[in-house]
Design a protein around this motif. Structure first.
Motif, short mmCIF file in Angstrom:
data_model
loop_
_atom_site.label_atom_id
_atom_site.label_comp_id
_atom_site.label_asym_id
_atom_site.label_seq_id
_atom_site.Cartn_x
_atom_site.Cartn_y
_atom_site.Cartn_z
N ASN A 188 -35.51 -10.91 -40.11
CA ASN A 188 -35.90 -12.30 -39.84
C ASN A 188 -35.68 -12.67 -38.37
O ASN A 188 -35.63 -13.84 -38.03
N GLY A 191 -38.31 -14.86 -37.29
CA GLY A 191 -38.59 -15.97 -38.20
C GLY A 191 -39.56 -15.63 -39.30
O GLY A 191 -40.03 -16.51 -40.02
N ASN A 197 -34.88 -20.51 -39.70
CA ASN A 197 -34.08 -20.08 -38.55
C ASN A 197 -34.37 -18.61 -38.26
O ASN A 197 -35.26 -18.01 -38.88
N THR A 198 -33.63 -18.05 -37.31
CA THR A 198 -33.79 -16.63 -36.98
C THR A 198 -32.53 -15.84 -37.30
O THR A 198 -32.12 -14.95 -36.55
N PHE A 237 -46.00 -17.95 -40.14
CA PHE A 237 -44.68 -18.02 -39.53
C PHE A 237 -44.27 -16.62 -39.07
O PHE A 237 -44.79 -15.62 -39.57
N GLU A 265 -42.11 -19.09 -34.96
CA GLU A 265 -42.26 -20.08 -36.03
C GLU A 265 -41.33 -19.67 -37.15
O GLU A 265 -41.56 -18.65 -37.81
N THR A 266 -40.30 -20.45 -37.39
CA THR A 266 -39.29 -20.06 -38.38
C THR A 266 -39.53 -20.69 -39.75
O THR A 266 -38.85 -20.34 -40.71
N SER A 267 -40.49 -21.60 -39.84
CA SER A 267 -40.89 -22.21 -41.12
C SER A 267 -42.41 -22.19 -41.19
O SER A 267 -43.09 -22.19 -40.16
#
Length: 478
Positions: A188, A191, A197-198, A237, A265-267
């Motif tokens: 992740n 993201g 989040n990361t 994302f 883009e985390t969401s």
């Protein structure tokens, strides 16, 4: 029009360039990428009140129920070596590649899924539970023990969830439930798990940071993800490096005068613009686009809308977007070829550096390139060897393609291949489609491919298929 292969542009961060640049063919699939030194924060989970608890409509759920079957597998099965030139540290057992198809487990599955950059796979059982196996260095199998799992293992966090679809990225995985809720696990750092989040690794299948309409489809690129809601809206994302998120940006910014990074883009973020471009560069927005299907390659996406128009965006090298040019596309762009030909696009499939499309007259088109050398298809060109075949299912890999059509299995892929074509010990690769003689006459409703392996689900309710299935050797994990 054709063009020599375009190399992947160098757009990497100084701190990321210890990982060699992905050139589409020698995709590193390595786990050396350390990413940015990002703060680790608590995973965001939407409240239960914002999560849809009702099942998707029954008529929609029925569309996910393809013919179940028994599993056959071919290709590289030393998962730690997939995409690597040498074994990684910790590789305990190197297994010979399966150059022909082998039975793997005795269970019947609803679905078998992998991805063109994946060294892992997901199986969905008859009671809609998700099992995963393969590489797990980033928790992409939903296991906190970061090691390879050779046997299908239940995904942590989904014990009470009915899974109807899954998608595999390079090192992350998405799962779709029968209530339209999406879960993710694995790498992740960009993201791509969509949890807000990361946090570097998500070791347990976790709900996305999303509270919109129910989701009906999921797909993964190498380091990005796409989801489709029931109203026809696409959300993306993850890594925006080549515009593959469709938000009209590559997301680059300078941290310092010499250090570059990306706005990940985390969401899930909705794609709001679809366009048509003329040869002279004039751009016209297209209204009322409702997406019904899509597929992701390493760094690009091809989608179909309710009017059977095809759009593509992301990395444009060697024609994989079908626009007769090699520019990256920052937003979904109409593929004019099908529009001009007055052809409806019914299905799309994306490999690492190429795309396939099936039209309303049953023709199969390829654009991009699934080999290292030679000419690339800069716009969709028909695969003449498949003309007249009734295609059932298609699997796409790094360079290989396997197709179930009528009662045959057809495969091809330029060297290097790793047995995923299933053609036997003598024929390791093929630049032209060949029938897999061992599977002739079998009913094969589902084909899926990873970076260098192939999964088949065969319908053993069909007597001849059952007889043939019983003659295949078995791949047994000690």
């Amino acid at each position: 029009m054709s063009s020599k292969r375009k190399s992947e542009p160098v757009k990497t961060l100084p701190k990321r360039n210890k990982k060699k640049v992905d050139d589409d063919f020698d995709s590193d699939l390595s786990d050396d990428y350390k990413g940015e030194d990002l703060p680790v924060s608590e995973v965001i989970i939407p409240s239960d009140d914002s999560i849809n608890q009702e099942k998707l409509p029954e008529d929609l759920l029925k569309t996910y129920d393809k013919e179940p079957g028994k599993l056959l597998m071919a290709g590289m099965v030393t998962w730690d070596m997939t995409g690597r030139k040498a074994p990684s540290k910790g590789t305990t057992k190197i297994r010979p590649a399966l150059n022909s198809f082998h039975r793997f487990t005795s269970e019947t599955y609803r679905s078998a899924v992998s991805g063109c950059s994946s060294a892992h796979s997901v199986l969905i059982t008859l009671d809609r539970k998700a099992l995963a196996f393969g590489r797990n260095q980033f928790g992409q199998l939903g296991q906190s023990e970061l090691r390879t799992f050779e046997k299908p293992t239940p995904v942590t966090g989904l014990e009470e969830v009915n899974v109807i679809q899954a998608a595999c990225g390079r090192n992350h995985t998405l799962f779709l439930s029968d209530t339209g809720v999406v879960y993710a696990c694995g790498d992740n750092k960009s993201g791509q798990c969509g949890v807000g989040n990361t946090q570097p690794t998500i070791l347990k299948a976790t709900r996305l940071n999303y509270a919109g309409p129910p989701i009906i489809k999921v797909a993964c690129g190498a380091e990005f993800s796409m989801i489709l809601d029931i109203k026809g809206n696409v959300y993306s994302f993850g890594l925006p490096e080549y515009g593959q998120l469709g938000h009209n940006t590559e997301g680059k910014y300078f941290v310092t005068s010499t250090k570059m990074s990306f706005h990940f883009e985390t969401s899930p973020k909705k794609i709001v613009l679809y366009v048509e471009k003329t040869k002279d560069g004039h751009v016209t927005p297209i209204d009322d686009v409702k997406i019904v299907d899509f597929s992701c390659g390493n760094n690009h996406t091809v989608a179909i809308d309710s009017k059977n128009r095809a759009f593509s965006w992301g990395f444009g090298g060697i024609g994989r977007l079908g626009h007769a040019e090699q520019k990256d596309e920052m937003v979904p762009r109409l593929i004019k070829f099908f529009d001009i030909q007055n052809r409806k696009v019914l299905r799309v499939f994306c490999g690492s550096s190429f795309s396939l499309a099936i039209t309303d007259i049953g023709a199969l088109y390829l654009f991009g390139q699934n080999k290292k050398t030679g000419e690339a298809n800069m716009y969709p060109k028909p695969v003449q060897d498949l003309a007249g075949w009734n295609i059932t299912s298609i699997g796409v890999a790094n360079t290989s393609i396997v197709i179930s059509a009528d009662d045959s299995l057809i495969s091809w892929g330029a060297s290097p291949t790793y047995g995923e074509l299933g053609l036997g010990d003598l024929i390791k690769s093929s630049s032209t489609p060949k029938t897999v003689s061992r599977c002739e006459g079998m009913k094969i409703p589902q084909v899926s491919m990873g970076y260098s392996h192939t999964l088949l689900l065969v319908n053993v309710e069909h007597e001849f298929t059952k007889q043939k299935y019983d003659t295949f050797p078995e791949f047994i994990i000690d």
